[in-house]
Every structure is written in C-alpha cells, then in structure tokens.
Design a protein around this motif. Structure first.
Motif, short mmCIF file in Angstrom:
data_model
loop_
_atom_site.label_atom_id
_atom_site.label_comp_id
_atom_site.label_asym_id
_atom_site.label_seq_id
_atom_site.Cartn_x
_atom_site.Cartn_y
_atom_site.Cartn_z
N LEU A 177 11.32 38.55 29.53
CA LEU A 177 10.16 39.42 29.65
C LEU A 177 8.97 38.72 30.31
CD1 LEU A 177 10.27 41.07 26.09
CD2 LEU A 177 11.42 41.79 28.20
N LEU A 178 9.09 37.42 30.56
CA LEU A 178 8.00 36.64 31.13
C LEU A 178 8.25 36.36 32.61
CD1 LEU A 178 7.57 34.00 28.28
CD2 LEU A 178 6.02 35.91 28.76
N ILE A 199 5.76 31.35 32.69
CA ILE A 199 6.62 30.32 32.10
C ILE A 199 6.19 28.93 32.59
CG2 ILE A 199 8.98 29.41 32.08
CD1 ILE A 199 9.94 32.33 32.19
N GLY A 200 5.85 28.84 33.87
CA GLY A 200 5.42 27.55 34.41
C GLY A 200 4.18 27.03 33.72
N GLY A 240 -1.40 34.69 25.83
CA GLY A 240 -1.50 36.09 25.43
C GLY A 240 -0.28 36.89 25.86
N ALA A 241 0.22 36.62 27.07
CA ALA A 241 1.42 37.30 27.55
C ALA A 241 2.63 36.93 26.68
CB ALA A 241 1.68 36.93 29.00
N LEU A 242 2.71 35.66 26.31
CA LEU A 242 3.80 35.23 25.44
C LEU A 242 3.74 35.94 24.10
CD1 LEU A 242 6.18 33.30 24.75
CD2 LEU A 242 4.46 31.63 23.99
N LYS A 243 2.56 36.03 23.51
CA LYS A 243 2.42 36.68 22.21
C LYS A 243 2.85 38.15 22.28
CE LYS A 243 -0.71 37.60 18.36
NZ LYS A 243 -0.20 38.96 18.15
N ASP A 271 5.87 39.53 19.95
CA ASP A 271 5.70 40.66 19.04
C ASP A 271 6.66 41.80 19.39
OD1 ASP A 271 3.71 39.29 17.71
OD2 ASP A 271 2.06 40.33 18.74
N LYS A 272 6.90 41.98 20.67
CA LYS A 272 7.76 43.09 21.11
C LYS A 272 9.20 42.92 20.66
CE LYS A 272 9.08 45.67 25.27
NZ LYS A 272 8.87 45.81 26.75
#
Length: 358
Positions: free
Chosen positions: A208-209, A214-215, A276-279, A283-284
C-alpha cells in the motif's frame, strides 16, 4: 505427556468475514485429556513455586524443562513461528488452561498474576518461542506482568489504559533490547467483549506504500520517545527522545519495523508525512483478535504492529486481565545491560548514546 495438543493449523488462513475477529491469525488448539490436564497443572504449579519475582531464572528453567513434554504438534507449530514468523504477524494458541482466576486486580504493581498457576502455563508454552526477560524500569523487571485497566489512566497511551484506543506500535520501540516477541495470555475478557488486540503485519502494509515513502522510512530521519511506564520506573517525568532511527530496515520484501505511532515522529516534514502514510496503511490492514480466557497470542515484534481497541472498565473485579511477557531469541544480545547475567535489563534510558539532547 502424549498428544497434548491438536495438530496446528499453519495454513495462514485470512479473514473472509470482517466480523470474524480471529481467522486472520495462524492458530493452534490446546486440547487435553483429564490425566494430561492434571500433569500440566502439576508442572505449572512447580514453575510458579520457584517465585517468578524473586527467582526468574529458576522459574524459566522449570518452564523450559516442562515444555519438552508438550505434544510434538504444538512444539512444531511454536518452533515454526519462532523460526519463520507468520505472514499475519502473530500466532494464536487457543484453549490454554488458566485454572482458578481471582478477581481482577486494580493495580498491576501488586504482581497478582505471578502467583497464579496460569503463569506457569504461560511460561511453559512461551519457553518454546523464546527466553523470557524483563526491564527494570517497568514493574521492577518482573518477567510476567499483569495488564489490567488502572483508574485514572483510562485515556493514556499505556497498556493499562481502557477508554482510549491503544495506537498501533512496536513494543518498546525506543529500546535496542526490545523483544523479538510479545506474548499475551487472556485470563478474563472485558465485559462488553470489544477490547480486541489488533495486528498489522508489514507484509500487508508494504504493497500500500509507494517507493518514495518506503525509501524515506528506511532512512534515519525519525525519533521516538521512551514509554511513560519506563519514565515512571526511572523516576522522571521529563520526555526522553531516542534517535535518529529508521522505521524500516533489513529485507526489502519483509523489513523489520520500529515505530510507536503515539511516540514516534519524523525529524523533518517529509519524514513526518511518510510516517503518517504508514500509519494510515497500518490502521487499514489491522486484523482484530478478540482474546477469550485461555487464548495466548504471540506477536512478532519485528514484523507486525499491534494495538488495542478501547473498552469500558468497571473496576468491579471482573475487568479484562491479561498476562504479558517479553521474549527474545538471543538473550546474550543484552548481556552488558543485564547485571550478573540475569534476566532483567537494567539501564538508564536517559543516558544512552542515542538520546537526543538539546
């Protein structure tokens, strides 16, 4: 003890119905004849008589010896999880006998759980996955801890909270000596059966990232705070920030994770955006596991985030009650921080080389 447990389900089943809160976790089932139940109870009581608090070395030694008498099926399943982990980040052992459970204690510092036969069962099964150990600043370092709701801490980001959702996190993300696995044994569920433990495996998050995010997460552009429970243990209320750290490291396909979304922040705007994108993704993909009495959940602390849904505490002696322990594959990694080569890590987290100052 022959055929103590049923053959493990190691197929890695995934949830097809979101209301089924447990099928996303690889499972084993504890099944015992009356004679086997009596023998495992005797072994567990023998472990507990060693006194977990005063002599954790003897307690764990007895647990290791008793673990050899578990069924081949259970041993194989536990060892497979220790060796390979799980695509879903956890292993659930159902039906562990917990025997007689008193009223839920109001204060985890009372260490009530350490005296229970259930703590012996917990130690025996956990011994197959790793070495139990503790951290001196947290409840004096006892290797088996009570997780119960504490009045006045309902809204905090601590395991003893209740009304507040416990954010997804890696256990002790601030510590180099953090556990390889966290084990949770349910002695009593919450009144409303809503306090699910959540698991978010990194294998489900990565797709999803985007590559740029990721980098960034692989760069040392983050800091994380020492947990409040540890601050209490070292006698300070001043925040301690550890960094810079990477949130992702190791294998590109199956990286290790290191973050606590209540305590970890980016050290620049791009890093904070990546976190924030990771969180959002964590959560998803979160799989809720509603633990029932006798359920023992192992969490892979390097490959999955875990959290807890909020619930209402009553403080009536019948609240949710878990036992928790930290497990390591290699106790020697922390040897210089465990006095006398014991099982308790004793270090001042305010004095480390990785503490951010100023």
């Amino acid at each position: 003890m022959s055929d103590v447990l049923a053959a493990p389900d190691v197929s890695g089943r995934t949830a097809s119905n979101p209301s089924d809160v447990s099928k996303g976790v690889t499972e084993l089932t504890f099944s015992l004849s009356s004679a086997e139940l009596a023998r495992i109870r005797d072994a567990a009581e023998h472990c507990v008589t060693a006194d977990i608090v005063a002599d954790p070395e003897e307690f764990t030694a007895r647990a290791v010896r008793a673990a050899s008498s578990l069924s081949a099926e259970l041993l194989d399943g536990l060892r497979m999880f220790r060796r390979y982990g799980s695509p879903l980040g956890g292993l659930l052992v159902r039906g562990c006998p917990v025997f007689d459970i008193p009223s839920t204690p109001a204060d985890p510092a009372a260490l009530t759980g350490t005296t229970l036969t259930a703590a012996g069962i917990f130690g025996i099964v956990s011994a197959v996955v790793g070495d139990q150990y503790g951290f001196k600043p947290e409840l004096g370092g006892t290797v088996v801890q009570d997780v119960v709701p504490v009045r006045g801490l309902e809204q905090t980001q601590q395991s003893v909270s209740s009304a507040e959702e416990l954010s997804c996190h890696v256990e002790s993300a601030f510590a180099e000596d953090r556990p390889d696995f966290v084990a949770l044994l349910c002695l009593r569920a919450d009144h409303d059966r809503v306090a699910a433990t959540t698991l978010s495996p990194i294998e489900s998050v990565l797709p999803l990232l985007d590559a740029d995010t990721i980098g960034i997460l692989r760069e040392q552009r983050f800091k994380t705070a020492v947990d409040a429970s540890f601050l209490d243990g070292i006698g300070t209320t001043d925040p301690i920030q550890i960094g810079p750290i990477q949130v992702l490291s190791g294998s590109p396909q199956r990286p290790r994770v290191r973050a606590d979304f209540a305590e970890t922040t980016g050290m620049d705007d791009a890093a904070q955006a990546a976190l924030g994108a990771l969180k959002q993704c964590v959560d998803k993909v979160a799989v809720p596991v509603l633990l029932q009495p006798g359920d023992l959940l192992f969490v892979d602390n390097h490959r999955a985030f875990h959290g807890r849904r909020p619930y209402r505490a009553h403080w009536d002696g019948a609240d949710r009650w878990l036992l928790r322990t930290s497990l390591t594959r290699d106790l020697s990694r922390s040897e210089d921080r465990r006095p006398f080569d014991g099982r308790i890590v004793d270090t001042d987290y305010s004095r480390g080389d990785d503490v951010l100052r100023g």
